[in-house]
Design a protein around this motif. Structure first.
Motif, short mmCIF file in Angstrom:
data_model
loop_
_atom_site.label_atom_id
_atom_site.label_comp_id
_atom_site.label_asym_id
_atom_site.label_seq_id
_atom_site.Cartn_x
_atom_site.Cartn_y
_atom_site.Cartn_z
N VAL A 181 -66.26 -65.73 24.11
CA VAL A 181 -67.09 -65.00 23.13
C VAL A 181 -67.88 -63.96 23.90
O VAL A 181 -68.63 -64.29 24.82
CB VAL A 181 -68.04 -65.95 22.37
CG1 VAL A 181 -68.92 -65.16 21.41
CG2 VAL A 181 -67.24 -67.01 21.61
N PHE B 163 -66.72 -67.76 16.93
CA PHE B 163 -66.45 -66.41 17.44
C PHE B 163 -65.48 -66.38 18.61
O PHE B 163 -65.40 -65.38 19.33
CB PHE B 163 -67.76 -65.74 17.85
CG PHE B 163 -68.71 -65.51 16.69
CD1 PHE B 163 -68.46 -64.52 15.75
CD2 PHE B 163 -69.85 -66.29 16.54
CE1 PHE B 163 -69.32 -64.31 14.69
CE2 PHE B 163 -70.72 -66.09 15.48
CZ PHE B 163 -70.45 -65.09 14.55
N THR C 138 -69.81 -60.60 19.42
CA THR C 138 -70.99 -60.95 18.64
C THR C 138 -72.15 -60.03 19.02
O THR C 138 -72.08 -59.26 19.96
CB THR C 138 -71.44 -62.39 18.92
OG1 THR C 138 -71.79 -62.51 20.31
CG2 THR C 138 -70.35 -63.39 18.57
N ASP D 132 -76.35 -63.49 16.15
CA ASP D 132 -75.36 -64.48 15.70
C ASP D 132 -75.67 -65.85 16.29
O ASP D 132 -75.48 -66.88 15.63
CB ASP D 132 -73.94 -64.05 16.10
CG ASP D 132 -73.46 -62.83 15.33
OD1 ASP D 132 -73.78 -62.72 14.13
OD2 ASP D 132 -72.76 -61.98 15.92
#
Length: 984
Positions: free
Chosen positions: A416, A524, A529, A533
């Motif tokens: 992520v 994610f 992101t 988030d």
């Protein structure tokens, strides 16, 4: 990335004696980091598209044997850029890469015609058209392109064979914004996929950025490694790419390389066989497709290294290094802890490691401490290789924490990824927090988790207390250029990020924090992101657990993320009133940055009262009355228990007196971390003119009874500021005598514990404090200590056998060289040149800066500009080490002023960290004359620039102004205090 501040002291952070710096190597990610400055329009490398020398280099052979054309580019101008897309630093949102196919052939010997080391490449990128456009912008830096047809450098095809494809009308390079510009004769169709193909040549330079070369000596021969450092914006230097973190894609990498060498990349090797190219027999290694990932995490390496390996639950773990290092067992420790740390993070994240392999490689030349390339982590040799005969305990601890830092990124950052660099703080701050958790898992007996207080919290307080600090996050539009991106790799992003996340984990509880983190990573995975988030997922975890908070996670954390600085809480234990105020080292400094919260924070106060358990209460306004914080009689109140909060604390005088009295009578009644905190808070409150300096000095009086490492280290860090301000004045001698009096019992304690220095303390913190005992005793003129270290060093000289324990080598080397003359320096220099173990070379390199001979220091400064004497990666820290020496400070300042243009241009590719350099050389400044010199330096070099050191220069000016005022206001008081102590 884990930035490496080898022996550099910034803002008096981790400001230990010269001899201790190599032992403790405080932090890997300093203010300014070791990120290269923006070099988009200048560099010393010789294959640059807007450099006259490169315009004559058209005889470099490209992959297909065709002609190579060098672009004519618009020169850099002070005029504002046009509004054209190619004059903007951010890519337009018209195209999205899907798959790259990249073939690269690095030459590990120089071209016979040009003398350059080069690489050639062939790249295609499949992309989807998201919005109709007749323009393709793709990042490119220092690449020469081959004419493919009609003088054009790119060809365009459609993924769908029957689809209409626009023709390429023209191609050119836009150097300032680092683009290959491809103009089409008609528009691409939204939703269709296309392929752009290019062939190119680049220089495999020694500039430590992009695709570069590292050289080392082995068996009397010079060997070359081709390796990479893509973060933050150097993948474009290896091949044309959409070089932004949100532009994730799958990469098919193929590397051609000499027989007898191996090639590595992010993914597993698919096949390797011998092929013939242009009459050359080479190996062709094809790698399996990567996962969907960002360009800055790519890596490809060619070397003749060897490796050791292990397999943990189906994951292949390998450690690569120079063959002699592997044979000597220097990779064994890293291999032994990698599996346990990986398993810890799998459990912590509730997520299986995303890749089939985890390679780690130690490089002779590497600018940062380490880089989290997905599946192929790169390290400095000192950050990965451990040799019991040469490495100290702190070297070992550093290896464990850096490995944990990089492995933490495999999920948080790689799986992520934050959408843009303005949120870098969350990526690096998170890894800087959990590195202590991972290292604790590998070495539970070390108690390493507490060291975040010294290594991050106290360290970044010093930077964040300046009016020229900055918030953790910023607007995307405020971070555009490579130089602006590089400036984000500083102590705020790393250490403040770590500190506020630790605070968040504490008040949420670790279980709630982990739960929110786990759902965030799961949702994610393979995507991008923004930091909010994570707040959303933590709030969901809070709601599910029924945790009571006074506000939402967003509301609480925004006060710590969206405004710079931190508060000092003032607690009146008579009335129970608690108030907060923006803490500034210089209370007269002008804060021009606006705050959305008027510099008010939502503060979780963890506190204890004499004999009671810990409580937590919240301060939501500028002030409030907390009845339970009233104290009576001999009761004392202590706030910020275990220093989990990101704030300082002041008390009414009565409570200070009771705390000081407790320290004097039975200091163990106060938690060890809070003893370190009391010292650090008091000294900094005094610098901010909130409490008298005499009160801060009183916190050190109990130290003759203190045996724990953290309070001693906190004291040494803070007294270092006094040394910097007064080591050229009459205060110095009195201060030396006081320190000697306080440290003598500690020196005796360790002499007895170690049976007259013949054994090693069992506990890590005791080993660290033994170094403090010897270092501070010798530094303060303790005769027995000085005799001891000179004997050890002279024994080495006369017998040529080094019996000095690795834990003590840095402090012994430094003390002996400082007390000695030319003979000692030349002996150490000869041993430095002979050293084949990087960590031993680092210890010697540090100690060489300790000499009191000005001519030796001047010669040593000159050596930093010769990469055959001092590696480029070590140049900055060597200059700063010399500046740390009171004899060398003015020499180093004169040196960089006289050579700034040369240094900035010649080393613009990445070896110099200009923020560290500026901070380190100017931190002793405390006179009007020095302030004027600093301001003049800024004016004189405005046309040259300061790259990633731009902010550091402003901070140095601010710090100097504060130092001048502080010395004027405190010198006489400090002198009187030490005179009075000498009478007792």
């Amino acid at each position: 990335m884990c930035f490496y501040i080898n022996l550099v002291l910034v803002f008096n952070m981790c400001s230990w004696s010269l001899s201790q710096q190599a032992e403790h190597e405080c932090k890997r990610h300093p203010a300014g980091g070791d990120t290269p400055p923006d070099t988009s329009t200048r560099s010393s490398t010789r294959l640059i598209l807007n450099d006259e020398k490169s315009k004559n280099n058209n005889n470099i052979s490209p992959t297909d044997g065709g002609s190579t054309t060098t672009a004519t580019t618009t020169p850099t101008s002070a005029e504002p850029p046009s509004n054209e897309p190619w004059d903007k630093y951010r890519l337009p949102k018209t195209l999205m890469p899907v798959v790259y196919t990249v073939e690269l052939w690095p030459r590990l010997t120089p071209d016979p015609k040009t003398g350059l080391y080069i690489f050639t490449g062939d790249s295609t990128v499949e992309f989807e058209c998201v919005e109709e456009t007749d323009l393709i912008l793709i990042h490119s830096l220092k690449l020469n392109y081959t004419n493919l047809s009609n003088g054009l450098w790119a060809t365009l095809t459609s993924v769908s064979p029957d689809a209409q494809v626009p023709s390429v009308k023209t191609t050119w390079l836009q150097n300032v914004t680092q683009y290959l510009v491809v103009q089409l004769d008609s528009k691409l169709t939204k939703g269709h996929k296309y392929t752009l193909a290019t062939k190119f040549t680049g220089e495999l330079a020694d500039d430590l950025g992009g695709f570069y070369r590292s050289e080392y000596e082995e068996d009397g021969k010079t060997k070359v490694v081709a390796t990479t450092q893509m973060q933050p914006a150097h993948a474009r230097k290896a091949f044309p790419c959409f070089d932004e973190p949100a532009m994730k894609a799958i990469f098919h990498i193929t590397v051609f390389h000499d027989p007898g060498t191996i090639a590595l990349s992010n993914s597993e090797e698919q096949e390797s066989n011998s092929v013939d190219i242009e009459g050359h027999k080479v190996m062709k290694t094809v790698f399996k497709p990567t996962e969907k990932m960002s360009t800055y995490l790519l890596a490809f390496i060619v070397s003749d290294f060897t490796f050791i390996n292990d397999t943990i639950d189906g994951v292949l773990i390998r450690v690569f290094a120079r063959t002699p290092a592997i044979k000597a067992g220097q990779g064994d420790y890293a291999l032994s802890i990698t599996g346990p740390i990986l398993k810890f993070f799998e459990k912590y994240y509730n997520s299986t490691y995303p890749l089939p392999k985890s390679d780690q490689i130690a490089l002779p030349d590497f600018n940062a401490g380490a880089m989290e390339n997905w599946g192929l982590i790169t390290y400095r040799e000192t950050a990965l290789l451990y040799d019991e005969a040469f490495s100290s305990s702190s070297n070992k601890e550093r290896i464990a924490t850096i490995i944990a830092h990089e492995l933490a990124h495999m999920w948080f950052g790689n799986l992520v990824t934050l959408r843009w660099w303005n949120d870098l703080w969350l990526n690096e701050g998170f890894a800087s927090y959990v590195e202590y958790l991972g290292a604790h898992e590998a070495e539970p007996d070390w108690n390493v988790k507490d060291l975040i207080v010294l290594g991050d919290v106290h360290r970044v307080f010093a930077v964040d207390a300046l009016a020229s600090s900055h918030p953790l996050t910023s607007l995307e539009e405020d971070v555009q250029t490579p130089a602006q991106i590089s400036e984000l790799f500083d102590a705020i992003s790393y250490s403040k990020g770590a500190s506020v996340l630790r605070m968040l984990s504490d008040f949420l509880t670790e279980e709630v924090f982990k739960k929110g983190l786990q759902t965030y990573l799961n949702k994610f995975a393979f995507g991008n992101t923004v930091y909010t988030d994570l707040w959303d997922h933590l709030q969901e975890a809070v709601n599910a657990a029924g945790t009571k908070l006074p506000h939402t996670v967003h509301e609480i954390m925004n006060t710590w993320v969206l405004q710079m600085g931190f508060p000092v809480l003032t607690i009146n234990t008579t009335t129970g009133e608690v108030s907060q105020k923006h803490f500034l080292l210089d209370p007269d400094s002008q804060v021009t940055a606006e705050s959305p919260f008027n510099y008010k924070w939502i503060v979780p106060i963890q506190w204890v009262k004499t004999g009671t358990s810990q409580e937590i209460q919240w301060l939501e306004e500028k002030s409030a009355t907390i009845e339970t914080m009233k104290a009576s009689g001999a009761e004392w109140v202590l706030a910020n228990y275990n220093l989990v909060g990101y704030y300082r604390v002041n008390y009414d005088q009565g409570n200070w007196d009771r705390l000081l009295n407790t320290l004097g009578i039975n200091h163990t009644l106060i938690q060890v971390i809070n003893r370190a905190q009391l010292v650090d808070d008091a000294f900094n409150l005094a610098r901010a003119q909130i409490i008298p300096t005499a009160l801060a000095l009183q916190t050190t009086k109990y130290l003759d009874k203190e045996r724990d490492y953290m309070p001693w280290q906190s004291t040494i860090n803070n007294l270092d500021f006094f040394y910097l301000m007064f080591d050229r004045t009459e205060v110095y001698g009195l201060m030396q005598n006081y320190v000697k009096k306080q440290v003598t019992p500690l020196f005796t304690y360790y002499k007895e514990m170690t049976s007259d220095w013949t054994t090693v303390p069992n506990k890590l913190m005791d080993q660290y404090n033994q170094v403090n005992a010897i270092s501070q005793a010798c530094k303060s003129g303790h005769t027995e200590c000085q005799t001891l270290v000179k004997k050890w060093f002279n024994d080495w000289i006369t017998t040529n056998i080094n019996r000095i324990h690795p834990n003590l080598r840095s402090t012994v080397y430094c003390s002996a060289i400082a007390a000695g003359g030319v003979a000692e320096w030349e002996f150490a220099w000869s041993k430095f040149k002979e050293a084949t173990i990087a960590i031993e070379a680092d210890k010697l390199r540090s100690a060489l800066a300790c000499t009191k001979e000005p001519w030796l220091l001047n010669r040593y400064l000159e050596y930093t500009l010769n990469s055959t004497l001092i590696r480029k990666q070590d140049a900055t820290s060597t200059i700063v080490l010399i500046a740390n020496n009171v004899v060398g400070q003015s020499l180093a300042w004169d040196f960089i002023r006289a050579r700034w243009s040369y240094i900035f241009t010649e080393y613009g590719g990445g070896s110099f960290s200009f923020a560290n350099l500026i901070n380190g050389v100017t931190k002793r400044f405390s006179t009007q004359f020095e302030l004027q010199q600093l301001k003049q330096f800024k004016i004189d070099n405005a046309d040259v620039g300061f790259g990633s050191g731009t902010m550091a220069l402003d901070q140095s000016i601010e710090r100097t102004v504060a130092n001048i005022k502080w010395v004027e206001q405190n010198k006489e008081n400090v002198l009187d205090w030490f005179i009075n102590e000498a009478k007792q």
